[in-house]
Scaffold this motif. Sequence first.
Motif, PDB file in Angstrom:
ATOM      1  N   ALA A  26      15.611 -11.505  49.089  1.00 50.53           N
ATOM      2  CA  ALA A  26      15.147 -12.026  48.018  1.00 50.53           C
ATOM      3  C   ALA A  26      14.737 -10.494  47.172  1.00 50.53           C
ATOM      4  N   GLU A  28      12.831  -9.716  43.220  1.00 51.45           N
ATOM      5  CA  GLU A  28      12.485 -10.302  42.082  1.00 51.45           C
ATOM      6  C   GLU A  28      13.447  -9.893  40.817  1.00 51.45           C
ATOM      7  N   LYS A 225      10.082 -15.282  55.768  1.00 48.55           N
ATOM      8  CA  LYS A 225       9.860 -14.030  55.960  1.00 48.55           C
ATOM      9  C   LYS A 225       8.786 -13.504  56.457  1.00 48.55           C
ATOM     10  N   SER A 259      10.638  -8.342  58.097  1.00 45.36           N
ATOM     11  CA  SER A 259      10.617  -7.411  57.443  1.00 45.36           C
ATOM     12  C   SER A 259       9.313  -6.317  57.632  1.00 45.36           C
ATOM     13  N   MET A 268       8.744  -1.816  54.343  1.00 47.26           N
ATOM     14  CA  MET A 268       9.996  -2.786  53.792  1.00 47.26           C
ATOM     15  C   MET A 268      10.700  -1.732  53.300  1.00 47.26           C
ATOM     16  N   GLY A 304      16.205  -4.491  55.650  1.00 46.99           N
ATOM     17  CA  GLY A 304      15.609  -2.911  55.380  1.00 46.99           C
ATOM     18  C   GLY A 304      16.307  -1.960  55.944  1.00 46.99           C
ATOM     19  N   ARG A 307      22.851   0.256  55.981  1.00 46.30           N
ATOM     20  CA  ARG A 307      23.790   0.913  54.888  1.00 46.30           C
ATOM     21  C   ARG A 307      25.196   1.298  55.528  1.00 46.30           C
ATOM     22  N   PRO A 329      21.351  -2.749  48.164  1.00 45.09           N
ATOM     23  CA  PRO A 329      22.818  -2.670  48.076  1.00 45.09           C
ATOM     24  C   PRO A 329      23.494  -3.879  46.960  1.00 45.09           C
ATOM     25  N   MET A 366      12.440   0.442  43.437  1.00 42.66           N
ATOM     26  CA  MET A 366      12.538  -1.090  43.312  1.00 42.66           C
ATOM     27  C   MET A 366      12.708  -1.263  41.901  1.00 42.66           C
ATOM     28  N   ALA A 369      16.397  -0.465  40.935  1.00 46.17           N
ATOM     29  CA  ALA A 369      17.269  -1.581  41.498  1.00 46.17           C
ATOM     30  C   ALA A 369      17.230  -2.744  40.405  1.00 46.17           C
ATOM     31  N   LYS A 370      15.852  -2.975  39.968  1.00 41.77           N
ATOM     32  CA  LYS A 370      15.586  -4.212  39.194  1.00 41.77           C
ATOM     33  C   LYS A 370      16.242  -3.956  37.714  1.00 41.77           C
TER      34      LYS A 370
HETATM   35  C1  LIG Z   1      14.119  -4.820  42.973  1.00 42.87           C
HETATM   36  C2  LIG Z   1      13.456  -5.329  44.310  1.00 42.87           C
HETATM   37  C3  LIG Z   1      13.118  -6.593  44.235  1.00 42.87           C
HETATM   38  C4  LIG Z   1      12.300  -7.256  45.233  1.00 42.87           C
HETATM   39  N1  LIG Z   1      11.474  -8.553  45.378  1.00 42.87           N
HETATM   40  C5  LIG Z   1      11.140  -9.157  46.551  1.00 42.87           C
HETATM   41  C6  LIG Z   1      10.770 -10.534  46.541  1.00 42.87           C
HETATM   42  O1  LIG Z   1      10.682 -10.973  45.401  1.00 42.87           O
HETATM   43  N2  LIG Z   1      10.649 -10.859  47.638  1.00 42.87           N
HETATM   44  C7  LIG Z   1      10.864 -10.249  49.056  1.00 42.87           C
HETATM   45  O2  LIG Z   1      10.464 -11.049  49.878  1.00 42.87           O
HETATM   46  N3  LIG Z   1      11.352  -9.075  49.056  1.00 42.87           N
HETATM   47  C8  LIG Z   1      11.731  -8.249  47.826  1.00 42.87           C
HETATM   48  N4  LIG Z   1      12.095  -7.124  47.816  1.00 42.87           N
HETATM   49  C9  LIG Z   1      12.267  -6.192  49.144  1.00 42.87           C
HETATM   50  C10 LIG Z   1      13.654  -6.766  49.774  1.00 42.87           C
HETATM   51  O3  LIG Z   1      13.793  -8.062  49.980  1.00 42.87           O
HETATM   52  C11 LIG Z   1      14.044  -6.086  50.881  1.00 42.87           C
HETATM   53  O4  LIG Z   1      13.058  -6.366  51.942  1.00 42.87           O
HETATM   54  C12 LIG Z   1      13.975  -4.573  50.835  1.00 42.87           C
HETATM   55  O5  LIG Z   1      14.487  -4.030  49.634  1.00 42.87           O
HETATM   56  C13 LIG Z   1      14.600  -3.896  51.804  1.00 42.87           C
HETATM   57  O6  LIG Z   1      15.827  -3.996  51.956  1.00 42.87           O
HETATM   58  P1  LIG Z   1      16.797  -2.880  51.415  1.00 42.87           P
HETATM   59  O7  LIG Z   1      16.803  -1.572  52.109  1.00 42.87           O
HETATM   60  O8  LIG Z   1      18.219  -3.484  51.930  1.00 42.87           O
HETATM   61  O9  LIG Z   1      16.965  -2.767  49.949  1.00 42.87           O
HETATM   62  C14 LIG Z   1      12.469  -6.557  46.729  1.00 42.87           C
HETATM   63  C15 LIG Z   1      13.258  -5.422  46.674  1.00 42.87           C
HETATM   64  C16 LIG Z   1      13.771  -4.710  45.484  1.00 42.87           C
HETATM   65  C17 LIG Z   1      14.565  -3.394  45.447  1.00 42.87           C
END
Ligand SMILES: Cc1cc2nc3c(=O)[nH]c(=O)nc-3n(C[C@H](O)[C@H](O)[C@H](O)COP(=O)(O)O)c2cc1C
Length: 414
Positions: A26, A28, A225, A259, A268, A304, A307, A329, A366, A369-370
């Motif tokens: 997920a 957002e 989650k 997570s 996370m 989490g 890579r 990613p 974050m 990424a958004k």
């Molecule tokens: C832009 C952004 C928005 C996120 N929004 C949510 C969300 O809505 N719900 C959620 O459970 N985690 C959210 N996360 C956390 C991700 O699901 C994930 O747990 C976190 O990015 C770690 O994984 P990664 O290292 O692969 O990015 C968000 C992460 C990012 C980067």
Amino acid sequence: MAATSLSSVFNLPNGSSFPNRVAKAAMEESLCAPDHGPSDRLINLYKRWSEGKPGLLITGNIMVDRKALTGPNNVIVEDDRHIEGLKAWANAGTIGGNQLWAQISHPGRQVFANMDDEPVAPSAVGVNIPGARGMFAIPRELSSDEINDLIERFGKTASILDKAGFDGVQIHGAHGYLISQFLSPITNQRTDEWGGSIENRARFLMEIIKSVKDATGDKFSIGLKLNSADFQRGGFTEEDAETVIKMLNVEKLDLLEISGGTYEAPAMSGKTPTSESTLAREAYFLEFATKIKAITTIPIMVTGGFRSKGIMDEALETGALDIIGMGKPFACDPNVAQKLVENQIDKVRTKDIKMSKPAFESVSEMAWAKSQIQRISAGKNPDPIWPPLWNMIGSQITQRRDAKKYKEWLKTAI
Ligand SMILES: Cc1cc2nc3c(=O)[nH]c(=O)nc-3n(C[C@H](O)[C@H](O)[C@H](O)COP(=O)(O)O)c2cc1C
């Protein structure tokens, strides 16, 4: 028997399947329409992600209560007023043959004060982030009636998403949001049946799972989650998480995503040491996943830090988990799943941002990424050299503007 690999089909307990083992976790999107239904850009985004051939796509937070949003541009599903938009989203997001799950959420106390100056939580304990004083209001303790209303809301939202054609929901029980606040002794100081022992603190979660099950069909997938821990002294521990996972065994969930962390301790995103030995490793919650495999039959997804393909392959081969979850990613490359499954890449792309405080680093990564997600939704490609500073400033300005708009909308919405 051939070893499990990223390209292996995954069969869920409810009889449905994912075409491969790569899931978009997920994230957002902040792309709702002005009436808080799904916008065309949100639908385009999921079409693009689905065309990239993942096994599973999980949406960002979809809110069960219009009064409690994690961000001012969240989709809200309280009744079937947006059913046509939700159907279009479900169709577009499954075009590549993957499943599409909606993440259903309530932020509790983790909501910016400029959106809600009286948030609700299990107890009146405020968010405490050094350097962010005043950004969050002290929450009000929920009454028993309000708790029961929220449990019903999760079920109602899930039933509408089922009707709209989503393959499942993921209940957001992690990252310091409302369910996670009930689980933690720091944020849950209640002395009634919703607080105290871990069994009592988990009651809200267990009742929500039942409510979602009762409200949806047999083929509808239900996932959760959950934090492996909050990484805060006196908070939700790995032992607590193990007790909750044993309690979950009777509920026959389809997928448990592991997570960790909260806004106060953002584990996370790898910004808080999960343990001495895992700090240097890229998949922060893998060690915990390996432990819980011994105590649960629920399939496990870990998200989490993944890579490199080598580590993903190894994690699958050893049986530590069933599904590889990734967030950032997918913001950097909508085709990342296909490229991994077809052995086209060894490493995935992300952006590491260095700042003075871990919580700020996490927020700025974050935000970056958004901004990439929003480029993809507009039909553009991600831009790896997009400057993080502009992006941080831009996201602050937009948040303030959109929070104001949301509060105006809330006054007039029927
Ligand atoms: C832009 C952004 C928005 C996120 N929004 C949510 C969300 O809505 N719900 C959620 O459970 N985690 C959210 N996360 C956390 C991700 O699901 C994930 O747990 C976190 O990015 C770690 O994984 P990664 O290292 O692969 O990015 C968000 C992460 C990012 C980067």
